[in-house]
Design a protein around this motif. Structure first.
Motif, PDB file in Angstrom:
ATOM      1  N   THR A 187       0.598  -1.216  -0.006  1.00 38.67           N
ATOM      2  CA  THR A 187      -0.192  -0.146   0.079  1.00 38.67           C
ATOM      3  C   THR A 187       1.023   1.137  -0.023  1.00 38.67           C
ATOM      4  OG1 THR A 187      -1.564  -1.133   1.226  1.00 38.67           O
ATOM      5  CG2 THR A 187      -1.951   1.080   1.187  1.00 38.67           C
ATOM      6  N   LEU A 188       1.963   1.200   0.749  1.00 39.60           N
ATOM      7  CA  LEU A 188       2.487   2.282   0.935  1.00 39.60           C
ATOM      8  C   LEU A 188       3.606   2.475  -0.592  1.00 39.60           C
ATOM      9  CD1 LEU A 188       4.293   4.715   2.411  1.00 39.60           C
ATOM     10  CD2 LEU A 188       5.929   3.147   3.100  1.00 39.60           C
ATOM     11  N   ALA A 189       4.080   1.380  -0.757  1.00 36.68           N
ATOM     12  CA  ALA A 189       4.972   1.695  -2.066  1.00 36.68           C
ATOM     13  C   ALA A 189       4.144   2.161  -3.213  1.00 36.68           C
ATOM     14  CB  ALA A 189       5.500   0.115  -2.463  1.00 36.68           C
ATOM     15  N   GLY A 190       2.974   1.737  -3.309  1.00 32.54           N
ATOM     16  CA  GLY A 190       1.917   2.249  -4.368  1.00 32.54           C
ATOM     17  C   GLY A 190       1.643   3.698  -4.153  1.00 32.54           C
ATOM     18  N   SER A 233       9.887  -5.472   4.270  1.00 33.99           N
ATOM     19  CA  SER A 233       9.163  -5.448   2.919  1.00 33.99           C
ATOM     20  C   SER A 233      10.151  -5.351   1.426  1.00 33.99           C
ATOM     21  CB  SER A 233       8.295  -4.093   2.852  1.00 33.99           C
ATOM     22  OG  SER A 233       8.000  -3.806   1.671  1.00 33.99           O
ATOM     23  N   VAL A 234       9.700  -6.340   0.611  1.00 36.14           N
ATOM     24  CA  VAL A 234      10.624  -6.052  -0.687  1.00 36.14           C
ATOM     25  C   VAL A 234      10.327  -4.917  -1.737  1.00 36.14           C
ATOM     26  CG1 VAL A 234      11.071  -8.648  -0.650  1.00 36.14           C
ATOM     27  CG2 VAL A 234       9.129  -7.737  -1.880  1.00 36.14           C
ATOM     28  N   PHE A 235       9.113  -4.364  -1.287  1.00 37.65           N
ATOM     29  CA  PHE A 235       8.447  -3.324  -1.951  1.00 37.65           C
ATOM     30  C   PHE A 235       9.320  -2.039  -1.567  1.00 37.65           C
ATOM     31  CE2 PHE A 235       4.632  -6.078  -2.062  1.00 37.65           C
ATOM     32  CZ  PHE A 235       4.835  -6.549  -3.139  1.00 37.65           C
ATOM     33  N   LEU A 236       9.913  -1.713  -0.371  1.00 41.82           N
ATOM     34  CA  LEU A 236      10.372  -0.426   0.216  1.00 41.82           C
ATOM     35  C   LEU A 236      11.898  -0.787   0.061  1.00 41.82           C
ATOM     36  CD1 LEU A 236       7.700  -0.369   2.880  1.00 41.82           C
ATOM     37  CD2 LEU A 236       7.508   0.813   0.766  1.00 41.82           C
ATOM     38  N   THR A 237      12.727  -1.324  -0.720  1.00 36.20           N
ATOM     39  CA  THR A 237      13.929  -1.474  -0.517  1.00 36.20           C
ATOM     40  C   THR A 237      14.715  -0.315  -1.586  1.00 36.20           C
ATOM     41  OG1 THR A 237      14.248  -3.057  -2.219  1.00 36.20           O
ATOM     42  CG2 THR A 237      14.252  -3.872   0.009  1.00 36.20           C
TER      43      THR A 237
END
Ligand SMILES: Cc1ncc(COP(=O)(O)O)c(C=O)c1O
Length: 344
Positions: A187-190, A233-237
């Protein structure tokens, strides 16, 4: 012709932004709550489910009889359990002991097969045990399909394309910061990707909880379901995938939930209490410029009535006194929520 795409297109709905005034430490701030509980099954994961199933279907059509398996703390499970029967697919939900009983019942009532993992992962939760079970199920049943909400970029992408634009449109030019609870980080990444592109003046703030490794931090006991994770999280690296992070104390977040319920009669989920607690800390530390702060309220409080909002549960967990003193402390700092801003 397959019904999958039209069903998924119809499943996307919008959610309201509730505007409040928040008094705290001698200041009154303007707060928006993006109420995702107004989604079809009551959480932000209604959107994630659409993105994930679309990507699964694009990879290989979801045909009737297909079995979809996913690890979930509950909310994504509810969203998938609503959608999959409408396209003739079966759903196997791998949950854990922290998944509220009300959620497990709803999953079963929707026709999902529910597997409850009871082996702690040693890092404050059950995520790694749930993932192990999903991998075993997929290895034993090669036909099973796994959307993989933890690594599938379709999840952030649906929030970049729906939640983010909706939120900035509703909040308008006065928006200054958005506070988003993190578990998978999708959600944050998007939303953050949307802000980077269209509103670079708005801060995307990651909200994590003490004891979680989702953003950074160290593993430990976590009381609030839905937020936090036993791995990063893998989306926030990527660098700049968000502006800053706030780790909140789960007891204080529960206290904030109870105070909001008392003041305005609205029960939010625990991760929303985390987001509001983070907003108060962050706006004190970052120095607020008076612009609107929006917290993503990922779900509602009804499913946590027997836990976060229950004194018996708090006593069982050994945290009743801590919650009471957190409420007293926040009240002594003047914390008070008021709906009046929306009438201005
Ligand atoms: C209540 C609640 N809040 C926040 C989140 C975090 O969302 P994400 O996994 O996209 O980081 C979730 C995810 O399951 C959730 O259920």
């Amino acid at each position: 012709m397959s019904r999958v795409k039209p069903v998924l297109a119809r499943a996307l709905t919008t959610t309201p932004l509730l505007r409040l005034d928040v008094a705290h430490r001698g200041r009154v701030r303007r707060l928006g709550l993006k109420l995702e509980e107004h989604g079809p099954t009551g959480s932000v994961k209604d959107r994630s489910a659409v993105g994930l199933l679309r990507s699964l279907h694009d990879d290989r059509p979801l045909t009737p009889g297909t079995v979809v398996v996913e690890s979930t703390s509950g909310n994504l499970g509810l969203a998938l359990a609503r959608l999959l029967p409408t396209v003739g697919c079966d759903f196997l939900a791998v949950v854990d002991l922290k998944t509220p009983h009300a959620t497990r019942r709803r999953l079963a009532d929707s026709g999902a097969r529910v597997i409850v993992v009871d082996e702690p992962d040693g890092l404050g939760g059950y995520l790694l045990s749930r993932l192990r079970r999903v991998r075993e199920l997929c290895a034993d049943n090669p036909g099973y399909r796994w959307p993989d909400q933890y690594e599938n970029w379709a999840a952030p992408d649906i929030h970049r394309r729906t939640t983010g634009p909706e939120l900035t449109e509703q909040a308008g030019p006065e928006l200054g910061a958005v506070y988003i609870p993190v578990s998978t980080g999708g959600t944050l990444a998007g939303i953050s990707a949307h802000l980077r592109e269209h509103r670079p003046d708005v801060a995307a703030v990651a909200v994590d909880v003490r004891g979680s490794l989702a953003v950074s931090g160290s593993a430990g006991r976590r009381l609030v379901p839905g937020i936090g994770a036993s791995r990063p999280s893998v989306f926030l690296t990527a660098p700049h995938s968000y502006d800053r992070a706030v780790h909140v104390d789960d007891i204080e977040a529960i206290a904030v939930c109870r105070i909001i319920a008392e003041d305005i009669g609205l029960a939010l989920g625990g991760s929303s209490g985390c987001a509001v607690r983070a907003m108060l800390t962050d706006q004190d530390e970052a120095g607020t410029d008076g612009r609107l702060a929006v917290c993503l309220a990922a779900d509602g409080g009804a499913k946590y009535r027997d836990t976060l909002y229950s004194d018996n549960w708090a006593t069982e967990q050994g945290v009743a006194k801590e919650i009471t003193s957190a409420v007293e402390h926040l009240r002594s700092e003047g914390l008070f929520f008021d709906r009046k801003h929306q009438e201005h």
